[in-house]
Design a protein around this motif. Structure first.
Motif, PDB file in Angstrom:
ATOM      1  N   GLU A 163       0.852  -1.182   0.000  1.00  0.00           N
ATOM      2  CA  GLU A 163       0.000   0.000   0.000  1.00  0.00           C
ATOM      3  C   GLU A 163       0.893   1.239   0.000  1.00  0.00           C
ATOM      4  O   GLU A 163       2.007   1.221   0.533  1.00  0.00           O
ATOM      5  CB  GLU A 163      -0.888   0.017   1.251  1.00  0.00           C
ATOM      6  CG  GLU A 163      -1.939  -1.082   1.275  1.00  0.00           C
ATOM      7  CD  GLU A 163      -2.992  -0.912   0.184  1.00  0.00           C
ATOM      8  OE1 GLU A 163      -3.435   0.248  -0.038  1.00  0.00           O
ATOM      9  OE2 GLU A 163      -3.356  -1.912  -0.456  1.00  0.00           O
ATOM     10  N   VAL A 164       0.384   2.299  -0.578  1.00  0.00           N
ATOM     11  CA  VAL A 164       1.113   3.564  -0.568  1.00  0.00           C
ATOM     12  C   VAL A 164       1.181   4.063   0.877  1.00  0.00           C
ATOM     13  O   VAL A 164       0.176   4.067   1.588  1.00  0.00           O
ATOM     14  CB  VAL A 164       0.413   4.608  -1.465  1.00  0.00           C
ATOM     15  CG1 VAL A 164       1.083   5.965  -1.351  1.00  0.00           C
ATOM     16  CG2 VAL A 164       0.372   4.129  -2.905  1.00  0.00           C
ATOM     17  N   GLU A 165       2.378   4.452   1.284  1.00  0.00           N
ATOM     18  CA  GLU A 165       2.571   5.005   2.626  1.00  0.00           C
ATOM     19  C   GLU A 165       2.583   6.527   2.501  1.00  0.00           C
ATOM     20  O   GLU A 165       3.317   7.083   1.684  1.00  0.00           O
ATOM     21  CB  GLU A 165       3.889   4.518   3.225  1.00  0.00           C
ATOM     22  CG  GLU A 165       4.161   5.058   4.605  1.00  0.00           C
ATOM     23  CD  GLU A 165       5.501   4.612   5.172  1.00  0.00           C
ATOM     24  OE1 GLU A 165       5.828   5.058   6.287  1.00  0.00           O
ATOM     25  OE2 GLU A 165       6.238   3.852   4.506  1.00  0.00           O
ATOM     26  N   ILE A 166       1.791   7.202   3.316  1.00  0.00           N
ATOM     27  CA  ILE A 166       1.736   8.663   3.301  1.00  0.00           C
ATOM     28  C   ILE A 166       2.322   9.168   4.618  1.00  0.00           C
ATOM     29  O   ILE A 166       1.864   8.773   5.697  1.00  0.00           O
ATOM     30  CB  ILE A 166       0.300   9.177   3.109  1.00  0.00           C
ATOM     31  CG1 ILE A 166      -0.275   8.645   1.790  1.00  0.00           C
ATOM     32  CG2 ILE A 166       0.281  10.707   3.143  1.00  0.00           C
ATOM     33  CD1 ILE A 166      -1.735   8.957   1.564  1.00  0.00           C
ATOM     34  N   VAL A 167       3.359  10.010   4.504  1.00  0.00           N
ATOM     35  CA  VAL A 167       4.006  10.570   5.685  1.00  0.00           C
ATOM     36  C   VAL A 167       3.916  12.091   5.628  1.00  0.00           C
ATOM     37  O   VAL A 167       3.879  12.675   4.543  1.00  0.00           O
ATOM     38  CB  VAL A 167       5.472  10.097   5.806  1.00  0.00           C
ATOM     39  CG1 VAL A 167       5.540   8.600   6.049  1.00  0.00           C
ATOM     40  CG2 VAL A 167       6.284  10.475   4.589  1.00  0.00           C
ATOM     41  N   LYS A 168       3.877  12.695   6.788  1.00  0.00           N
ATOM     42  CA  LYS A 168       3.804  14.152   6.899  1.00  0.00           C
ATOM     43  C   LYS A 168       5.204  14.751   6.960  1.00  0.00           C
ATOM     44  O   LYS A 168       6.116  14.151   7.518  1.00  0.00           O
ATOM     45  CB  LYS A 168       3.051  14.545   8.175  1.00  0.00           C
ATOM     46  CG  LYS A 168       1.561  14.321   8.105  1.00  0.00           C
ATOM     47  CD  LYS A 168       0.951  15.429   7.332  1.00  0.00           C
ATOM     48  CE  LYS A 168      -0.561  15.421   7.459  1.00  0.00           C
ATOM     49  NZ  LYS A 168      -1.141  16.380   6.540  1.00  0.00           N
TER      50      LYS A 168
END
Length: 188
Positions: A163-168
């Protein structure tokens, strides 16, 4: 911002025709998606151009030390195995993959997918087309990709079969097993 031209009712461009079109129009930055649609890429402003250049420098400096591959700018178009002809903002190809290409393949639009890409969203870019482009890279063999989104202060990390990992942001991005020992701090 990009403009998509659907030429379906007039013609369809194969890879050779697309390559010739690019040679005939060197001032245009063009791409071709797997559906054969022609994509005209708009130039970016100063801030996006500066960020892109710094990313190329960062990846280039890492590569100079490690000597593991080749780094490419957004002017390079790759003929992806799944049909599109794309130019990532920053790309890296392993030496093993690059050295398998013939001189002619290296001179033209290399018929490979980079191992690593960065796409940097400019103010005029819509997010969804960039996400689709990242999935296109993954489907063509990408090992690691970063979609940097300064507007939302996020980075989407793309890896095969995950899955695509989204980080801030701010964030320290790692090159993982693709670009070992690379660490990049982003805080735009």
């Amino acid at each position: 911002m990009t403009t998509v031209l659907n030429l379906e009712s007039i013609t369809s461009l194969n890879r050779d025709q697309f390559y010739q079109l690019c040679l005939n129009n060197p001032k245009l930055q063009l791409e071709r998606n797997p559906q054969g649609e022609l994509i005209i890429m708009s130039p970016v402003g100063g801030m996006s151009g500066k960020k892109e250049a710094n990313l190329i420098i960062d990846i280039g400096n890492w590569n100079r030390q490690k000597k593991r591959g080749e780094v490419f700018s957004s002017s390079t178009i790759f003929s992806l195995p799944k049909g599109g002809d794309r130019s990532p903002d920053v790309a890296w190809v392993s030496l093993e993959k690059w050295e398998k290409l013939t001189e002619k393949e290296r001179e033209g639009f290399p018929p490979i997918c980079p191992d690593f890409v960065i796409e940097l969203r400019s103010k005029s870019d819509r997010l969804k087309p960039l996400q689709e482009k990242m999935r296109e890279y993954l489907n063509s063999g990408l090992q690691l990709g970063w979609l940097i989104n300064p507007q939302d202060k996020t980075v989407e990390i793309y890896r095969p079969n995950q899955e695509v990992e989204i980080v801030k942001m701010p964030v320290n991005l790692l090159g993982e097993n693709v670009l070992p020992d690379l660490e990049l701090k982003l805080d735009y």
